[in-house]
Design a protein around this motif. Structure first.
Motif, mmCIF file in Angstrom:
data_model
loop_
_atom_site.group_PDB
_atom_site.id
_atom_site.type_symbol
_atom_site.label_atom_id
_atom_site.label_comp_id
_atom_site.label_asym_id
_atom_site.label_seq_id
_atom_site.Cartn_x
_atom_site.Cartn_y
_atom_site.Cartn_z
ATOM 1 N N PRO A 67 0.815 -1.216 0.000
ATOM 2 C CA PRO A 67 0.000 0.000 0.000
ATOM 3 C C PRO A 67 0.855 1.274 0.000
ATOM 4 O O PRO A 67 0.335 2.366 -0.180
ATOM 5 N N ASN A 68 2.150 1.146 0.174
ATOM 6 C CA ASN A 68 3.046 2.278 0.389
ATOM 7 C C ASN A 68 3.226 3.149 -0.844
ATOM 8 O O ASN A 68 3.232 2.665 -1.975
ATOM 9 N N GLY A 69 3.422 4.448 -0.590
ATOM 10 C CA GLY A 69 3.815 5.374 -1.634
ATOM 11 C C GLY A 69 5.290 5.200 -1.960
ATOM 12 O O GLY A 69 6.055 4.628 -1.175
ATOM 13 N N VAL A 70 5.695 5.706 -3.125
ATOM 14 C CA VAL A 70 7.065 5.547 -3.605
ATOM 15 C C VAL A 70 7.613 6.890 -4.081
ATOM 16 O O VAL A 70 6.902 7.664 -4.724
ATOM 17 N N ILE A 71 8.881 7.126 -3.761
ATOM 18 C CA ILE A 71 9.624 8.286 -4.256
ATOM 19 C C ILE A 71 10.751 7.735 -5.115
ATOM 20 O O ILE A 71 11.408 6.770 -4.726
ATOM 21 N N ILE A 72 10.988 8.340 -6.266
ATOM 22 C CA ILE A 72 12.071 7.900 -7.152
ATOM 23 C C ILE A 72 13.025 9.072 -7.341
ATOM 24 O O ILE A 72 12.590 10.187 -7.648
ATOM 25 N N GLU A 73 14.319 8.803 -7.162
ATOM 26 C CA GLU A 73 15.337 9.841 -7.263
ATOM 27 C C GLU A 73 16.392 9.465 -8.297
ATOM 28 O O GLU A 73 16.766 8.303 -8.410
ATOM 29 N N GLY A 74 16.882 10.472 -9.011
ATOM 30 C CA GLY A 74 17.992 10.287 -9.935
ATOM 31 C C GLY A 74 19.178 11.121 -9.481
ATOM 32 O O GLY A 74 19.035 12.304 -9.166
ATOM 33 N N HIS A 75 20.351 10.492 -9.420
ATOM 34 C CA HIS A 75 21.578 11.141 -8.964
ATOM 35 C C HIS A 75 22.675 10.942 -10.007
ATOM 36 O O HIS A 75 22.675 9.945 -10.727
ATOM 37 N N THR A 76 23.631 11.855 -10.039
ATOM 38 C CA THR A 76 24.785 11.722 -10.932
ATOM 39 C C THR A 76 26.063 11.917 -10.125
ATOM 40 O O THR A 76 26.025 12.302 -8.957
ATOM 41 N N ASP A 77 27.186 11.671 -10.774
ATOM 42 C CA ASP A 77 28.462 12.041 -10.164
ATOM 43 C C ASP A 77 28.754 13.490 -10.544
ATOM 44 O O ASP A 77 27.913 14.165 -11.143
ATOM 45 N N ALA A 78 29.946 13.980 -10.200
ATOM 46 C CA ALA A 78 30.273 15.394 -10.443
ATOM 47 C C ALA A 78 30.909 15.648 -11.802
ATOM 48 O O ALA A 78 31.234 16.791 -12.130
ATOM 49 N N ARG A 140 26.456 7.838 -9.219
ATOM 50 C CA ARG A 140 25.467 7.758 -10.298
ATOM 51 C C ARG A 140 24.500 6.641 -9.920
ATOM 52 O O ARG A 140 24.853 5.462 -9.977
ATOM 53 N N ARG A 141 23.324 7.017 -9.529
ATOM 54 C CA ARG A 141 22.390 6.000 -9.050
ATOM 55 C C ARG A 141 20.954 6.489 -9.186
ATOM 56 O O ARG A 141 20.698 7.673 -9.286
ATOM 57 N N VAL A 142 20.064 5.514 -9.185
ATOM 58 C CA VAL A 142 18.641 5.782 -9.033
ATOM 59 C C VAL A 142 18.255 5.174 -7.694
ATOM 60 O O VAL A 142 18.668 4.058 -7.362
ATOM 61 N N SER A 143 17.504 5.940 -6.927
ATOM 62 C CA SER A 143 17.041 5.474 -5.619
ATOM 63 C C SER A 143 15.529 5.371 -5.641
ATOM 64 O O SER A 143 14.849 6.264 -6.144
ATOM 65 N N VAL A 144 15.034 4.270 -5.100
ATOM 66 C CA VAL A 144 13.601 4.078 -4.939
ATOM 67 C C VAL A 144 13.354 4.046 -3.436
ATOM 68 O O VAL A 144 13.949 3.233 -2.727
ATOM 69 N N VAL A 145 12.507 4.939 -2.959
ATOM 70 C CA VAL A 145 12.186 5.005 -1.537
ATOM 71 C C VAL A 145 10.750 4.535 -1.361
ATOM 72 O O VAL A 145 9.819 5.135 -1.912
ATOM 73 N N VAL A 146 10.607 3.442 -0.631
ATOM 74 C CA VAL A 146 9.273 2.928 -0.288
ATOM 75 C C VAL A 146 8.906 3.580 1.031
ATOM 76 O O VAL A 146 9.493 3.284 2.071
ATOM 77 N N LYS A 147 7.956 4.506 0.959
ATOM 78 C CA LYS A 147 7.626 5.325 2.123
ATOM 79 C C LYS A 147 6.952 4.516 3.229
ATOM 80 O O LYS A 147 6.211 3.571 2.958
ATOM 81 N N PHE A 148 7.239 4.939 4.464
ATOM 82 C CA PHE A 148 6.513 4.374 5.596
ATOM 83 C C PHE A 148 5.039 4.717 5.440
ATOM 84 O O PHE A 148 4.691 5.797 4.951
#
Length: 150
Positions: A67-78, A140-148
């Motif tokens: 049932p949880n909401g999800v946040i998706i993040e995109g990150h890079t290196d410098a 360099r990553r993608v993060s998926v956060v499964v919210k509480f």
């Protein structure tokens, strides 16, 4: 339970070193860490690799049951993206956001419901995984956060 379910999948064993689970104030964070060759996304591109698509499919099937909401993040290196500047060209800001949206589309395709995705974030190089080496490929990553759930 989500972390355990993924770890029990045979396909996951080959990705284990590049997928980091952590609990944050927002929820369960799943970081898909790149390597120098581009494990989850084609280097310098928002296009997922076959491995990236496979992992996102595995995640979607498990997250879609929750049932949880999800946040998706995109990150890079410098590393500057093709000499783009803050006001010109396609930069790390666009790349990070485009990768997060590419991941979002695949998560939806494989089972995450429309209403589950509550936020998509692009951070460029502003939140490194390894702050001691801003050029570390793991930044360099993608993060998926499964919210509480609240």
């Amino acid at each position: 339970q989500l972390e355990q379910a993924l770890k029990e999948m045979p396909e996951f064993s080959q990705l284990r070193e590049n997928v980091v689970f952590s609990v944050t104030s927002e929820g369960l964070r799943i970081d898909m860490l790149e390597n120098a060759k581009g494990m989850f996304f084609v280097t310098g591109s928002p296009t997922p690799t076959a491995t990236g698509e496979m992992l996102l499919e595995m995640l979607a099937k498990e997250i879609g049951r929750l049932p949880n909401g999800v946040i998706i993040e995109g990150h890079t290196d410098a590393q500057p993206f093709r000499n783009a500047g803050p006001t010109t060209g396609y930069s790390n800001w666009e790349l990070g956001a485009d990768r997060a949206n590419a991941a979002r589309r695949l998560l939806h395709q494989y089972g995450v419901r429309k209403e589950q995705v509550v936020e998509v974030r692009g951070f460029a190089d502003q939140r490194p995984f390894n702050a001691k080496d801003l050029f570390d490929p793991r930044n360099r990553r993608v993060s998926v956060v499964v919210k509480f759930t609240t």
